[in-house]
Design an enzyme around this catalytic site. Structure first.
Site, mmCIF file in Angstrom:
data_model
loop_
_atom_site.group_PDB
_atom_site.id
_atom_site.type_symbol
_atom_site.label_atom_id
_atom_site.label_comp_id
_atom_site.label_asym_id
_atom_site.label_seq_id
_atom_site.Cartn_x
_atom_site.Cartn_y
_atom_site.Cartn_z
ATOM 1 N N SER A 9 81.389 80.350 83.316
ATOM 2 C CA SER A 9 80.558 79.822 84.395
ATOM 3 C C SER A 9 80.267 78.361 84.141
ATOM 4 O O SER A 9 80.231 77.900 82.985
ATOM 5 C CB SER A 9 79.242 80.597 84.484
ATOM 6 O OG SER A 9 78.343 79.967 85.378
ATOM 7 N N TYR A 20 71.208 84.058 80.862
ATOM 8 C CA TYR A 20 72.541 83.972 81.467
ATOM 9 C C TYR A 20 73.289 82.752 80.942
ATOM 10 O O TYR A 20 74.450 82.857 80.526
ATOM 11 C CB TYR A 20 72.397 83.928 82.983
ATOM 12 C CG TYR A 20 73.701 83.773 83.734
ATOM 13 C CD1 TYR A 20 74.570 84.851 83.870
ATOM 14 C CD2 TYR A 20 74.060 82.558 84.303
ATOM 15 C CE1 TYR A 20 75.768 84.718 84.548
ATOM 16 C CE2 TYR A 20 75.250 82.410 84.988
ATOM 17 C CZ TYR A 20 76.113 83.497 85.113
ATOM 18 O OH TYR A 20 77.297 83.346 85.788
#
Length: 706
Positions: free
Chosen positions: A583, A596
């Site tokens: 990501s 995250y």
């Protein structure tokens, strides 16, 4: 072990002709109907094998007058699935005129090209090499089938006498001759000289039958094959293949042998060290196979080679029998000795080529075996793609059926070596191979994609399938996974798609998904770690449970998949590619998503570590960083969307527009965009890249890697 007989145990072959369905059909449609009926039963003919024909009156588009036209299955078709455009159409009067142009056996091949001059109505479907075998039999409708029962008779030492005994003069015996123009003329002469015949048995080849109508021809074909089946079934009490000398391992034990064996085996017959091309595999352990690989006569019968040309064109002239002994459990010894075992087979194949080659023979092809027989376990087949490997396996089962029944009633005789070579290296076959399309970029590759039921994972699987890979779909969501498998199988075929419900945080589950790739496809080349979650919470509100959940799935899960894949790729020994879907958040922090972002950063650093260790083994490891892939994403369908909307103080319906406008390029990022990046790293387009990161985020200055 119970004696097996396909003919004694199976439902008798009977006519499936439906007069009501056929009533409104034209002659070409009746021919197609008959062809599809015959091809739908593999006891009648094998996949892609056999031919049907009809000599049909048609209006000539040039003269308007009636012309007799041969409709015959064209080159490369399959009777069970062909459509009306699968038939070649040729003027019968022109085909008859070709007899005057024939210059003898030395010029057989030129007659195939001459057939194109007989084309009716500009039909582009190429005529097959069997056209002459249909054209000159003076019957309106002709079937040429490859039923195991008849080939068993045709491949018996005393096949001619057996034919007389079984069919009482209804069928004539034709000694072996390679299919071609001369054989076609001979079949016509035999049929004309014996007008009461119902068909012909071609030694080591197959069956010809005929009739005055499509229905009569079909029912004659079915009757003759059923008669052969019944005759053989009456003799099924004779022990097959000299009787059993071992019992098969249980199903799970057989699969464990395959899982341990195929990485080394595939690695040694693939890649630059052997054939220059990676291969996809198929495992078969049905009853016929187990009976053969557990039998006394396994080795001597396998060494005799196959009989019917269709069989060895798919399987090579003979298989490789591995020296596995289930009672001694010597699998480690077999694996350690694979180099010598495989090289011995290659040397034998090279010697066969040198003994039999002609001055104009094509260059020797891949000398590795196609079929690998494992005592007590089953059969592996490897080819350029999964479908070809599966079909080769099915053809060898045809050969097993032939050998079993021939040995029960007589003595099995394989095709003479020179005759086999002359078909395997037939210039017409070589020309067909040269006309095949160039392999796709992932041909022969096998991929495993985690999180495959979601938007990015499914798009990646689809991209790989488009390029010729087999794909094992892995996901924890069983229902969504089943839907993805069904959809992709419908589009790309069941051979190339399989699935395994996988929890990437569970070591046993991860190992099971790797094993599924081995048993379904015979190996592994490409691994895409994509399974994921997303969460949003300020640091002060981040519970230990939420933190651990992110780390378990996004860090530990990626580690477990990568470690299992890394070990397998090392054992296989031909390199590979691992791609992490991380990501943008792994490079640039976002407020309210500490767990995250930290886990995604861990993924990226793990990939770098793996790239360092994998380089010497040819294992490349790279990262694709998406950002805000909303459409089609399972993650954005959940709480994450609401959390990110709250963090950015916008409505949930405005999320996609918000991220699009935030990007430098003002573009939405779609699953297909990420899949393209993953494909780049998985394919040879990036063969000299490892340890790299590709951002697919429509532009985010904070995530620039340098």
């Amino acid at each position: 072990m119970k004696t097996f007989s396909a003919f004694a145990a199976s439902k008798p072959i009977a006519s499936l002709w439906d007069d009501a369905q056929a009533a409104s059909m034209s002659e070409p449609e009746l021919l197609l109907y008959r062809s599809n009926l015959l091809g739908s039963d593999l006891r009648i003919t094998n996949f892609g094998g056999g031919n049907t024909s009809g000599k049909i009156d048609m209006p000539d588009p040039l003269t308007g007058q009636t012309a007799k036209v041969l409709w015959v299955k064209g080159s490369g078709g399959d009777l069970g699935s062909m459509k009306i455009d699968g038939f070649a159409t040729l003027y019968m009067d022109k085909l008859q005129a070709l007899k005057a142009r024939y210059r003898g056996l030395a010029y057989e091949d030129e007659m195939v090209a001459m057939a194109s001059h007989c084309t009716f109505n500009l039909n582009p479907r190429a005529a097959s090499i069997d056209t002459a075998l249909h054209a000159y039999i003076p019957k309106a409708h002709v079937d040429h089938m490859h039923p195991d029962a008849v080939i068993a008779i045709a491949a018996s030492e005393h096949g001619e006498q057996l034919t007389r005994d079984i069919f009482q003069g209804e069928l004539a015996w034709v000694p072996w001759q390679r299919p071609g123009f001369d054989l076609g003329v001979k079949l016509g002469d035999i049929t004309r000289d014996h007008p009461n015949l119902k068909g012909l048995v071609l030694q080591n080849h197959g069956l010809f039958t005929w009739g005055n109508t499509s229905k009569e021809c079909y029912e004659n074909t079915v009757r003759v094959i059923a008669q052969a089946n019944a005759w053989l079934a009456e003799r099924s009490d004779v022990p097959a293949f000299g009787g059993a000398v071992r019992a098969p391992l249980d199903r799970q034990a057989r699969l464990r042998v395959v899982e341990r064996l195929v990485p080394s085996l595939r690695g040694k017959i693939s890649g630059d060290g052997a054939s220059g091309q990676r291969k996809q595999g198929h495992f078969d352990d049905r009853a016929e196979v187990l009976e053969f690989v557990c039998s006394q006569d396994l080795a001597p019968l396998a060494a005799l080679g196959t009989s019917c040309p269709d069989h060895f064109l798919r399987t090579k002239i003979y298989p490789l029998v591995l020296a596995f002994d289930p009672e001694r459990d010597n699998l480690d010894e077999v694996i350690d000795g694979l180099d010598g075992t495989l090289e011995q087979y290659r040397e034998q194949y090279r010697a066969y080529y040198e003994r039999c080659k002609r001055p104009n023979s094509p260059a020797m092809r891949d000398p590795n075996a196609v079929i690998y027989l494992i005592p007590g376990v089953g059969m592996l087949s490897f080819a350029r793609d999964k479908t070809t490997a599966r079909i080769a396996s099915e053809f060898y089962i045809n050969a097993i059926n032939v050998m079993r029944e021939a040995q029960r009633v007589d003595r099995y005789v394989g095709l003479p070596e020179q005759e086999a070579f002359d078909i395997e290296y037939w210039l017409l076959e070589e020309a067909k191979l040269q006309r095949m399309p160039k392999p796709k970029s992932l041909a022969g590759r096998i991929a495993l994609v985690t999180g495959a039921a979601g938007g990015i994972g499914r798009a990646t699987a689809e991209r790989f399938l488009q390029e010729g890979a087999c794909v094992l779909l892995a996901d924890i969501d069983a229902n969504a996974l089943a839907q993805a498998e069904a959809s992709l199988s419908e589009r790309f075929g069941k051979d190339v798609v399989a699935s395994a419900v996988t929890d990437v945080t569970n070591e046993v589950s991860v190992q099971a998904s790797m094993a599924a790739s081995l048993t379904h496809f015979g190996g592994l080349d490409l691994v895409v770690s994509n399974a994921g979650i997303a969460s949003s919470a300020p640091v002060g509100d981040t519970s230990l449970e939420l933190w651990n959940r992110n780390m378990d799935i996004l860090a530990t899960g990626y580690f477990l998949v990568a470690r299992a894949a890394y070990r397998l790729l090392q054992e296989q020994g031909v390199g590979g590619s691992i791609v992490f879907v991380a990501s943008k958040n792994g490079l640039v922090a976002s407020a309210g998503a500490a767990a995250y972002c930290t886990a995604k950063a861990a993924e990226i650093h793990l990939a770098r570590c793996l790239a360092l260790e994998g380089a010497e083994h040819g294992i490349r490891v790279n990262v694709v960083n998406p950002d805000a892939v909303i459409r089609g994403s399972k993650i954005w369908d959940g709480k994450w969307k609401e959390e990110r909307a709250a963090t950015n103080k916008i409505a949930t319906d405005d999320i996609e527009d918000f991220y699009r406008k935030r990007s430098m390029l003002k573009l939405s990022v779609l699953p297909e965009d990420i899949a393209e990046g993953v494909y780049f790293f998985a394919s040879d387009l990036s063969a000299k890249s490892t340890g790299n990161i590709l951002n697919v985020d429509a532009g985010n200055a904070g995530a620039f890697t340098r």
